[in-house]
Each structure stands twice: as C-alpha cells, then as structure tokens.
Design a protein around this motif. Structure first.
Motif, PDB file in Angstrom:
ATOM      1  N   SER A  39      42.822  32.170  34.442  1.00 43.06           N
ATOM      2  CA  SER A  39      43.037  32.311  35.885  1.00 43.06           C
ATOM      3  C   SER A  39      43.494  33.731  36.180  1.00 43.06           C
ATOM      4  O   SER A  39      43.840  34.487  35.269  1.00 43.06           O
ATOM      5  CB  SER A  39      44.150  31.375  36.348  1.00 43.06           C
ATOM      6  OG  SER A  39      43.749  30.054  36.283  1.00 43.06           O
ATOM      7  N   ALA A  40      43.601  34.039  37.450  1.00 43.74           N
ATOM      8  CA  ALA A  40      44.286  35.256  37.864  1.00 43.74           C
ATOM      9  C   ALA A  40      45.754  35.141  37.457  1.00 43.74           C
ATOM     10  O   ALA A  40      46.285  34.036  37.331  1.00 43.74           O
ATOM     11  CB  ALA A  40      44.183  35.411  39.376  1.00 43.74           C
ATOM     12  N   MET A  41      46.422  36.271  37.229  1.00 43.58           N
ATOM     13  CA  MET A  41      47.854  36.243  36.950  1.00 43.58           C
ATOM     14  C   MET A  41      48.568  35.556  38.121  1.00 43.58           C
ATOM     15  O   MET A  41      48.111  35.630  39.258  1.00 43.58           O
ATOM     16  CB  MET A  41      48.375  37.676  36.762  1.00 43.58           C
ATOM     17  CG  MET A  41      47.816  38.340  35.500  1.00 43.58           C
ATOM     18  SD  MET A  41      48.062  40.131  35.472  1.00 43.58           S
ATOM     19  CE  MET A  41      49.830  40.223  35.567  1.00 43.58           C
ATOM     20  N   SER A  42      49.701  34.902  37.814  1.00 34.46           N
ATOM     21  CA  SER A  42      50.293  34.030  38.827  1.00 34.46           C
ATOM     22  C   SER A  42      50.593  34.786  40.129  1.00 34.46           C
ATOM     23  O   SER A  42      50.985  35.957  40.108  1.00 34.46           O
ATOM     24  CB  SER A  42      51.554  33.353  38.300  1.00 34.46           C
ATOM     25  OG  SER A  42      52.591  34.252  38.240  1.00 34.46           O
ATOM     26  N   ARG A  47      48.258  36.511  46.996  1.00 35.28           N
ATOM     27  CA  ARG A  47      48.331  37.854  47.596  1.00 35.28           C
ATOM     28  C   ARG A  47      46.951  38.294  48.111  1.00 35.28           C
ATOM     29  O   ARG A  47      46.843  38.987  49.118  1.00 35.28           O
ATOM     30  CB  ARG A  47      48.854  38.883  46.582  1.00 35.28           C
ATOM     31  CG  ARG A  47      50.272  38.622  46.114  1.00 35.28           C
ATOM     32  CD  ARG A  47      51.279  38.807  47.221  1.00 35.28           C
ATOM     33  NE  ARG A  47      51.599  40.214  47.449  1.00 35.28           N
ATOM     34  CZ  ARG A  47      52.075  40.690  48.597  1.00 35.28           C
ATOM     35  NH1 ARG A  47      52.248  39.886  49.632  1.00 35.28           N
ATOM     36  NH2 ARG A  47      52.356  41.970  48.714  1.00 35.28           N
ATOM     37  N   LEU A  48      45.915  37.886  47.410  1.00 33.21           N
ATOM     38  CA  LEU A  48      44.562  38.258  47.843  1.00 33.21           C
ATOM     39  C   LEU A  48      44.167  37.492  49.109  1.00 33.21           C
ATOM     40  O   LEU A  48      43.473  38.024  49.981  1.00 33.21           O
ATOM     41  CB  LEU A  48      43.561  38.017  46.709  1.00 33.21           C
ATOM     42  CG  LEU A  48      43.754  38.963  45.496  1.00 33.21           C
ATOM     43  CD1 LEU A  48      42.941  38.485  44.294  1.00 33.21           C
ATOM     44  CD2 LEU A  48      43.356  40.410  45.865  1.00 33.21           C
ATOM     45  N   VAL A  49      44.629  36.260  49.218  1.00 36.06           N
ATOM     46  CA  VAL A  49      44.383  35.491  50.448  1.00 36.06           C
ATOM     47  C   VAL A  49      45.072  36.200  51.618  1.00 36.06           C
ATOM     48  O   VAL A  49      44.523  36.348  52.705  1.00 36.06           O
ATOM     49  CB  VAL A  49      44.902  34.036  50.286  1.00 36.06           C
ATOM     50  CG1 VAL A  49      44.897  33.293  51.610  1.00 36.06           C
ATOM     51  CG2 VAL A  49      44.070  33.294  49.237  1.00 36.06           C
ATOM     52  N   GLU A  50      46.276  36.679  51.350  1.00 35.12           N
ATOM     53  CA  GLU A  50      47.041  37.440  52.350  1.00 35.12           C
ATOM     54  C   GLU A  50      46.288  38.730  52.734  1.00 35.12           C
ATOM     55  O   GLU A  50      46.231  39.115  53.904  1.00 35.12           O
ATOM     56  CB  GLU A  50      48.415  37.752  51.727  1.00 35.12           C
ATOM     57  CG  GLU A  50      49.319  38.682  52.487  1.00 35.12           C
ATOM     58  CD  GLU A  50      50.060  37.998  53.624  1.00 35.12           C
ATOM     59  OE1 GLU A  50      49.804  36.804  53.834  1.00 35.12           O
ATOM     60  OE2 GLU A  50      50.847  38.678  54.302  1.00 35.12           O
ATOM     61  N   THR A  51      45.694  39.368  51.728  1.00 39.45           N
ATOM     62  CA  THR A  51      44.918  40.583  51.970  1.00 39.45           C
ATOM     63  C   THR A  51      43.768  40.298  52.944  1.00 39.45           C
ATOM     64  O   THR A  51      43.536  41.061  53.894  1.00 39.45           O
ATOM     65  CB  THR A  51      44.348  41.128  50.638  1.00 39.45           C
ATOM     66  OG1 THR A  51      45.428  41.304  49.725  1.00 39.45           O
ATOM     67  CG2 THR A  51      43.620  42.446  50.825  1.00 39.45           C
ATOM     68  N   SER A  52      43.067  39.186  52.716  1.00 41.07           N
ATOM     69  CA  SER A  52      41.959  38.801  53.600  1.00 41.07           C
ATOM     70  C   SER A  52      42.457  38.619  55.029  1.00 41.07           C
ATOM     71  O   SER A  52      41.819  39.059  55.980  1.00 41.07           O
ATOM     72  CB  SER A  52      41.369  37.444  53.189  1.00 41.07           C
ATOM     73  OG  SER A  52      40.559  37.574  52.093  1.00 41.07           O
ATOM     74  N   GLY A 126      41.026  38.855  41.198  1.00 39.46           N
ATOM     75  CA  GLY A 126      42.152  38.338  40.406  1.00 39.46           C
ATOM     76  C   GLY A 126      41.708  37.892  39.020  1.00 39.46           C
ATOM     77  O   GLY A 126      42.286  38.283  37.996  1.00 39.46           O
ATOM     78  N   GLU A 127      40.672  37.059  38.966  1.00 35.11           N
ATOM     79  CA  GLU A 127      40.180  36.546  37.689  1.00 35.11           C
ATOM     80  C   GLU A 127      39.426  37.628  36.908  1.00 35.11           C
ATOM     81  O   GLU A 127      39.478  37.660  35.677  1.00 35.11           O
ATOM     82  CB  GLU A 127      39.272  35.333  37.921  1.00 35.11           C
ATOM     83  CG  GLU A 127      39.997  33.980  37.896  1.00 35.11           C
ATOM     84  CD  GLU A 127      40.904  33.722  39.087  1.00 35.11           C
ATOM     85  OE1 GLU A 127      40.870  34.506  40.046  1.00 35.11           O
ATOM     86  OE2 GLU A 127      41.670  32.734  39.049  1.00 35.11           O
ATOM     87  N   MET A 190      36.562  34.833  29.672  1.00 35.69           N
ATOM     88  CA  MET A 190      35.945  34.815  30.999  1.00 35.69           C
ATOM     89  C   MET A 190      36.970  34.453  32.067  1.00 35.69           C
ATOM     90  O   MET A 190      37.940  33.755  31.795  1.00 35.69           O
ATOM     91  CB  MET A 190      34.831  33.754  31.065  1.00 35.69           C
ATOM     92  CG  MET A 190      34.142  33.512  29.769  1.00 35.69           C
ATOM     93  SD  MET A 190      32.951  32.177  29.786  1.00 35.69           S
ATOM     94  CE  MET A 190      31.852  32.662  31.070  1.00 35.69           C
ATOM     95  N   GLY A 191      36.707  34.895  33.286  1.00 37.36           N
ATOM     96  CA  GLY A 191      37.543  34.488  34.410  1.00 37.36           C
ATOM     97  C   GLY A 191      37.108  33.114  34.899  1.00 37.36           C
ATOM     98  O   GLY A 191      35.910  32.830  34.968  1.00 37.36           O
ATOM     99  N   GLY A 192      38.061  32.266  35.247  1.00 37.75           N
ATOM    100  CA  GLY A 192      37.731  30.996  35.887  1.00 37.75           C
ATOM    101  C   GLY A 192      37.508  31.217  37.371  1.00 37.75           C
ATOM    102  O   GLY A 192      37.554  32.363  37.863  1.00 37.75           O
ATOM    103  N   PHE A 193      37.215  30.124  38.114  1.00 41.13           N
ATOM    104  CA  PHE A 193      37.283  30.149  39.583  1.00 41.13           C
ATOM    105  C   PHE A 193      36.127  30.858  40.278  1.00 41.13           C
ATOM    106  O   PHE A 193      35.832  30.584  41.420  1.00 41.13           O
ATOM    107  CB  PHE A 193      38.631  30.784  39.972  1.00 41.13           C
ATOM    108  CG  PHE A 193      38.954  30.964  41.409  1.00 41.13           C
ATOM    109  CD1 PHE A 193      38.991  29.882  42.283  1.00 41.13           C
ATOM    110  CD2 PHE A 193      39.269  32.228  41.920  1.00 41.13           C
ATOM    111  CE1 PHE A 193      39.338  30.055  43.623  1.00 41.13           C
ATOM    112  CE2 PHE A 193      39.615  32.409  43.249  1.00 41.13           C
ATOM    113  CZ  PHE A 193      39.648  31.319  44.097  1.00 41.13           C
ATOM    114  N   ILE A 194      35.453  31.782  39.562  1.00 38.52           N
ATOM    115  CA  ILE A 194      34.447  32.607  40.236  1.00 38.52           C
ATOM    116  C   ILE A 194      33.045  32.356  39.689  1.00 38.52           C
ATOM    117  O   ILE A 194      32.873  31.969  38.537  1.00 38.52           O
ATOM    118  CB  ILE A 194      34.760  34.116  40.105  1.00 38.52           C
ATOM    119  CG1 ILE A 194      34.842  34.528  38.626  1.00 38.52           C
ATOM    120  CG2 ILE A 194      36.072  34.439  40.789  1.00 38.52           C
ATOM    121  CD1 ILE A 194      35.034  36.023  38.418  1.00 38.52           C
ATOM    122  N   GLY A 195      32.066  32.586  40.527  1.00 32.04           N
ATOM    123  CA  GLY A 195      30.677  32.467  40.122  1.00 32.04           C
ATOM    124  C   GLY A 195      29.844  33.305  41.069  1.00 32.04           C
ATOM    125  O   GLY A 195      30.372  34.189  41.769  1.00 32.04           O
TER     126      GLY A 195
END
Ligand code: ADP
Ligand code: ASP
Ligand code: MG
Length: 456
Positions: A39-42, A47-52, A126-127, A190-195
């Motif tokens: 995953s992304a670091m905790s 924080r990225l959602v906040e950035t959006s 993040g990932e 690999m990073g999770g969550f993304i595709g």
C-alpha cells in the motif's frame, strides 16, 4: 504477500517487511519467489485525497505544498534504506514523479476541476512511490527484487475510484510481466490499489483496495496462499476500535469473511475474497509487527474452534430510507421500480426489510441521495434517517442453532432496534440502529457471545 499502510509506514516498518519476506522465502527454498504488494505509506492516500479537494477548490499552492511534504517524507525513508548510486536513481525517480504530479495539479487547480480520472492519477502516486522504495530497499539488502508498475499489469474498466478488474486481460499481463520475474528468481514488488484501462488511463480500485489487488494477482498466479500483512493479529471478533477486548478468530470461511468485510471489518477489503474463492486459494491475515503470531486462516470450509458465533462487525454512518407505496397495497412492479432507482444512481443497498406497504433500505453512499429520493418520490412516499448504523453478527452456526438469534436480541434489550434482517444464507443477522448506540450494542453482543471465553 500484501503489506498495508502501517506495515510500510516508515523505514523501520519497511525493514520488518524485508525480514518477513526473506525469512518466509528462506523457510521454503524450493518455492517460487513471493510476490510483494504494498500500500501507500500510512496516511499518504488521505493526504492525496486532500490534495484533490484543494485543487478542485483552486487552491494550487496548498495542494502543491502537500505534494512537496510527501516528496520529502518519501526521500527521507529512501535515504535511510538505500545508498550510493541506487539511492541517487531512486531519488531522481521519486522527485520526477512528484514534480510531474505537482505540475498537473497546478493545472487542474487553475481550472478549478479535478475529474475522477485526475483524482485517480493523484492517488496513484502513493502506491507507486512506496513500491519503488520497497523494491530498492530489497535490492540494497541483497534480495533480487524487481519493481513492477501495477498500471501495466492490472487491467480495469474505466470506473474511476471503483474500477473493476478484467481478469482475463490481467491474467495475461501477470503471467507475461510478473511470472517472468518470478521464473527468473526475482521478487516482484508492486503497488496495490492501482491499475489502468486497456488504453493506459490510470484507475484505482477504491479505498482499502490493495488487499483486492493482492488477491487478483494471487489468483492470476494461482499461488498457494494470499497473505494480508497488517497491524492487528488477524480477523478479530469485533472491531478493536469499538470493542476493547476482541479475540483472534483463528479460522473462518470465505463466506464469513466476505460478510464481515462487507459489513465493516476494515482489515479486509470486501472484494478480496472474490478472486480467492474462484481459485480456492486460502487467505491468511497476519501482523507485520508480530510475525510469529499465526494469524487468521480463511478457507472454503472455515473453522472448528467451537465458538457459537464467528465475529461481529459494524458499519457506521449509514442512512435508512423508508419508502411507502402511494397505492394502498404494494402493487407488483413496485420493488422493481424501487431498485431500478438505486441501480440508475449506482448506489448499493446493504439491508432491506419489507412490510405490506413499505420497504426500508440502508445505504452508506449518499453521494446521489438527493437524486435517488426525488426519483423515488415519483411513485412513493419517502423519508430518511441519517446517523444510523448496521451491526452484524456472523457465523455458520446461525443456520443450525436457533437460540443464537434469541440470545442476540435479548442481549440488545436496552438498544432500540430500527430494522432486523436475516438473509436466506442464515450466516448473518443484521441489526440497524442509531449510530450513537453502536458501541453499547457491540459490547453487549461481544460480552454475550465472546465474554465468557476471556481468560478461560
Ligand atoms: P492496512 O493498512 O494494513 O490495510 P487497515 O487499517 O485497512 O490496515 O485494516 C486494519 C484495521 O482494521 C485494524 O487496525 C482495525 O482497527 C480494523 N478492524 C476493523 N474491524 C476489524 C476486525 N474485525 N478484525 C481486525 N481488525 C479490524
Ligand atoms: N492506499 C489505499 C488506501 O489508503 C489503498 C490501501 O491502503 O489498501 O485506501
Ligand atoms: Mg486496508
């Protein structure tokens, strides 16, 4: 082997990951190398959602500031774990990824618009960043690891923030890209969550989706076991943030795990079990801080430790919608029309109860609530109640032991229940109540079904 946000939160945590992977592989030297999904670091995704959000409001500098802070945090971890030319290369990659994102975000802020596709690009970093660091750290410590860009492997539809995998296309890419690395003796990281869509547009699977990624990759590779490494000992008998003394559930069935995940046991993303069931691959939940604990094993058959129930779960902040037919009695076609409204606005319904003239449902996604209500009002009287919650008791024994239901209801005799539902599977019973009553209800149920076992 999937490691969640807290399991890669800093350099120390990443070192634990490396030791866990190395030890496990050393213990099974004949095996294929493990595949590592991180995953992304905790807190990074938050924080990225906040950035959006800031970019959508046009706050370019504030959004850019978060990106800068995140870059600094990642560079700091990288420099603790990696040295020499490898560090220079890693720093250059991280810096260029974050700088490119900053340029995009400033552009989106200038337009006061962050589309769902743009929001996925923001969250994906993040990932991407955590997996790059972990891969480099493995190599630094002498483990032959190879970073794999998950966007080139996990093929999804274009439903941004809730993308669904195309399993056939993904399986092909997994065997070509990931399988070739393991065949060469390398550990893919690999990073999770993304595709990405077939056209290469970045997507995400929804919050908590790294578990799902790991299960998808595991199914495609037909692995022996999918491991979810996290910050608790396994699936617990209740959410530890709600009940203070939950017990470890050593074994449970795929069906029980699905119900618990769906109704709020955040330790597992609700879709995780789906690819595992398709290939009958056991899923194990383990604690990266206490790798010696045996954790929870999830299999088709589940458990046999004699507990009456398997576990409790709760889902907070749900909304109850009461829908009453404007005709005196429920005409046929009423339910179809009613559920079509939810379908049209892509909102899933969790609990449903009916009487002769009215239907009550719960939803947790209220993004399209106003549209749903106004459409329902075309043929029904509608009212809503917010700040409600679902409490769910789960166990295969609920089918065979009718006393469990009465014990549950009796133990909740001080809590006003709004809806009660038992589905045909009879694997769970669901209670809907005020959110304010959840802690009381969960603790009463936990004492009733698991309390006596403490210290026994
Ligand atoms: P990760 O970052 O590793 O994916 P999550 O935060 O997504 O971890 O999930 C782990 C958390 O799930 C635990 O810290 C715990 O607070 C929460 N949780 C909720 N219900 C349960 C449960 N029944 N068993 C274990 N953990 C639970
Ligand atoms: N980083 C993503 C999130 O926080 C995915 C995950 O951790 O599973 O939701
Ligand atoms: Mg998670």
């Amino acid at each position: 082997m999937k490691f969640g946000g807290t399991s890669v939160q800093d350099a120390e945590a990443m070192n634990r990951v490396i030791n866990i992977v190395r030890r496990q592989w050393a213990d099974n030297p004949g095996d294929r190398p493990p595949v590592v999904v991180v995953s992304a670091m905790s807190k990074v995704t938050d924080r990225l959602v906040e950035t959006s959000r800031l970019a959508a409001e046009g706050q370019a500098d504030q959004a850019a500031q978060i990106i800068g802070e995140l870059l600094t945090r990642h560079l700091g971890v990288a420099s603790t774990l990696v040295q020499g030319p490898a560090l220079e290369e890693l720093n250059a990659l991280l810096t260029s990824d974050f700088r490119a994102l900053e340029t995009d975000v400033r552009e989106w802020a200038a337009q006061h618009e962050v589309t769902p596709a743009a929001s996925d690009v923001i969250q994906a970093i993040g990932e991407l960043a955590s997996s790059r660091i972990v891969a480099a750290a493995f190599r630094q410590q002498g483990v032959d690891a190879a970073w794999v860009d998950s966007r080139q492997v996990l093929v999804t539809d274009g439903e941004h923030s809730a993308a669904l995998p195309d399993m056939d296309a993904t399986a092909e890419r997994v065997s070509a890209i990931v399988g070739s690395k393991t065949a060469a003796g390398q550990v893919p990281v690999m990073g999770g969550f993304i595709g990405a869509t077939p056209a290469g547009v970045t997507t995400t699977l929804g919050r908590g989706g790294s578990d799902y990624s790991a299960a998808i990759f595991g199914a495609c590779l037909d692995v022996d076991e999918i491991q979810i490494w996290t910050d608790v000992d396994g699936m617990l008998t209740a959410d530890p943030r709600v009940v203070s003394n939950p017990l470890l559930v050593p074994e449970l069935s795929f069906n029980e795990a699905s119900e618990l995940a769906y109704f709020g046991a955040k330790v597992l993303h609700p879709s995780t079990i789906v690819p595992a069931v398709a290939r009958n691959i056991p899923v194990r939940i383990l604690n990266s801080r206490r790798p010696e604990v045996r954790g929870t094993m999830i299999t088709a058959n589940g458990r046999g430790d004699g507990q009456a129930l398997t576990a409790l779960a709760c889902k907070r902040s749900v909304t109850v919608i009461d829908i009453t037919s404007t005709r005196m009695l429920m005409a046929f076609g009423f339910l179809r029309r009613l559920f079509e409204v939810f379908e049209r606005f892509k909102t899933s319904v969790d609990v449903v109860t009916t009487s002769e003239v009215s239907v009550s449902v719960t939803v947790d996604n209220t993004r399209r609530l106003e549209d749903i209500l106004s459409n329902l009002r075309n043929f029904a009287e509608v009212s809503t109640e917010r700040d409600m919650a679902i409490v769910c008791i789960v166990g295969e024994n609920l089918r065979s032991d009718p006393t469990l239901f009465s014990r549950a209801v009796t133990s909740l005799n001080t809590v006003p229940l709004r809806l009660v539902s038992q589905a045909a599977s009879r694997r769970n019973i669901t209670f809907v109540m005020r959110d304010a009553d959840v802690t009381t209800a969960m603790n009463l149920l936990h004492d009733q079904f698991f309390g006596a076992k403490v210290g026994a």
